[in-house]
Write a protein that holds these residues in place. Sequence first.
Motif, PDB file in Angstrom:
ATOM      1  N   THR A  77      23.758 -18.943  18.864  1.00 18.91           N
ATOM      2  CA  THR A  77      22.575 -19.411  19.841  1.00 18.91           C
ATOM      3  C   THR A  77      22.581 -20.405  20.396  1.00 18.91           C
ATOM      4  OG1 THR A  77      21.698 -20.017  17.278  1.00 18.91           O
ATOM      5  CG2 THR A  77      21.186 -18.433  17.835  1.00 18.91           C
ATOM      6  N   LEU A  78      23.372 -20.605  21.627  1.00 17.38           N
ATOM      7  CA  LEU A  78      23.516 -21.675  22.592  1.00 17.38           C
ATOM      8  C   LEU A  78      22.751 -20.974  23.813  1.00 17.38           C
ATOM      9  CD1 LEU A  78      27.648 -22.047  22.172  1.00 17.38           C
ATOM     10  CD2 LEU A  78      25.483 -23.119  21.584  1.00 17.38           C
ATOM     11  N   PHE A 190      19.045 -16.808   5.728  1.00 16.86           N
ATOM     12  CA  PHE A 190      18.196 -18.274   6.441  1.00 16.86           C
ATOM     13  C   PHE A 190      19.305 -18.405   7.655  1.00 16.86           C
ATOM     14  CE2 PHE A 190      18.017 -22.908   7.103  1.00 16.86           C
ATOM     15  CZ  PHE A 190      16.148 -22.492   7.670  1.00 16.86           C
ATOM     16  N   LEU A 191      20.488 -18.718   7.422  1.00 15.20           N
ATOM     17  CA  LEU A 191      21.670 -19.209   8.603  1.00 15.20           C
ATOM     18  C   LEU A 191      21.867 -18.205   9.476  1.00 15.20           C
ATOM     19  CD1 LEU A 191      24.294 -21.803   6.344  1.00 15.20           C
ATOM     20  CD2 LEU A 191      22.069 -22.180   7.050  1.00 15.20           C
ATOM     21  N   THR A 192      22.172 -16.986   8.548  1.00  8.97           N
ATOM     22  CA  THR A 192      22.709 -15.992   9.899  1.00  8.97           C
ATOM     23  C   THR A 192      21.621 -15.772  11.147  1.00  8.97           C
ATOM     24  OG1 THR A 192      22.773 -13.826   8.661  1.00  8.97           O
ATOM     25  CG2 THR A 192      24.502 -15.191   9.124  1.00  8.97           C
ATOM     26  N   PRO A 197      22.550 -14.389  14.909  1.00  8.89           N
ATOM     27  CA  PRO A 197      21.335 -13.344  14.810  1.00  8.89           C
ATOM     28  C   PRO A 197      22.666 -12.148  14.651  1.00  8.89           C
ATOM     29  CG  PRO A 197      20.889 -14.438  16.371  1.00  8.89           C
ATOM     30  CD  PRO A 197      22.236 -15.937  15.714  1.00  8.89           C
ATOM     31  N   ILE A 198      23.093 -11.590  15.500  1.00 14.16           N
ATOM     32  CA  ILE A 198      23.815 -10.227  15.662  1.00 14.16           C
ATOM     33  C   ILE A 198      24.273 -10.351  14.272  1.00 14.16           C
ATOM     34  CG2 ILE A 198      26.184  -9.474  16.757  1.00 14.16           C
ATOM     35  CD1 ILE A 198      25.894 -10.904  19.404  1.00 14.16           C
ATOM     36  N   GLU A 201      21.882  -8.548  12.267  1.00 11.93           N
ATOM     37  CA  GLU A 201      21.092  -7.482  12.332  1.00 11.93           C
ATOM     38  C   GLU A 201      22.155  -6.268  11.492  1.00 11.93           C
ATOM     39  OE1 GLU A 201      18.220  -6.086  13.245  1.00 11.93           O
ATOM     40  OE2 GLU A 201      17.589  -8.529  13.585  1.00 11.93           O
ATOM     41  N   SER A 202      23.558  -6.547  11.564  1.00 15.21           N
ATOM     42  CA  SER A 202      24.443  -6.386  10.941  1.00 15.21           C
ATOM     43  C   SER A 202      24.217  -6.375   9.628  1.00 15.21           C
ATOM     44  CB  SER A 202      25.745  -6.836  11.310  1.00 15.21           C
ATOM     45  OG  SER A 202      26.326  -6.828  12.661  1.00 15.21           O
ATOM     46  N   LEU A 203      24.548  -7.247   9.016  1.00 17.82           N
ATOM     47  CA  LEU A 203      23.828  -7.590   7.227  1.00 17.82           C
ATOM     48  C   LEU A 203      23.018  -6.715   7.240  1.00 17.82           C
ATOM     49  CD1 LEU A 203      25.496 -11.079   6.737  1.00 17.82           C
ATOM     50  CD2 LEU A 203      26.496  -8.996   5.995  1.00 17.82           C
TER      51      LEU A 203
END
Length: 253
Positions: A77-78, A190-192, A197-198, A201-203
């Motif tokens: 997330t940059l 929390f971290l992902t 975030p991609i 969402e996959s997890l």
Amino acid sequence: MAVSTKNMSFRNERAKDLRQLSQLLSRVVGGDVNTYVLESVISQLQNKDFIPTLKDGSTDENVWGYDIEDFKMPLDTLSHVKPQDITKGEIILNMKLRAKIEHWNTYHDPFIELAYNVMIKGVGNRTYHLGFHIDKHIANTQTKEPHPIYHLQYNLNPTKSNSPNLGNLFYIDTPRIMHKPIDFILGISFLTSNFYPIAFESLKDEREFVKLQENYQDAIWKPYFHTIANKWKPFQETNIVWNPINDICPIFI
């Protein structure tokens, strides 16, 4: 002293859950997450001769826990990052957890000790660092400031440099922000969700991941939130009109 069969059964279940999450991360997220650091944690949980040590140096076979060292995942997330020369980043987690086996899936506080330390590293023309931790405050520790028993606190010098370059930043030891307790499994959400975030969402599309999150939310978050809700008696389900819950806590699954 070897751990009893009953307690080993519990510890083997926690090891199985960590193994399942490790495999999910490897399959769904890929090699950018160094899941191999979990192998020693899993081995210790499965070792009947290993009993984790508490802060005071004591051991108790009714206590389970683990230490995780240098678990890494990409910072994805940059979009609003500063300084603008940063082109890539990395999240580094070190954590320590100690808990009473008998308090699992009860309304007791599940943890004796918790230290969840995150360092965020950004790489550009030079390397930049930011950190924060979520931990459990030991109640008998003297302090002038309010300490929520579980709190999040930022650290602008996570490398413990003697002369950190803080620029125009003002660094102070407060505030300690009230936060939910988390273990490694809940900590992955929390971290992902915040930094990758991609992957999150996959997890969430994986049934095994959802089940793990639900089980650990029940064991760790349910007693926390029930205790808070008990401030306003009587607690009645019919009074719950603020929905959906995911707007309050996006990582509820």
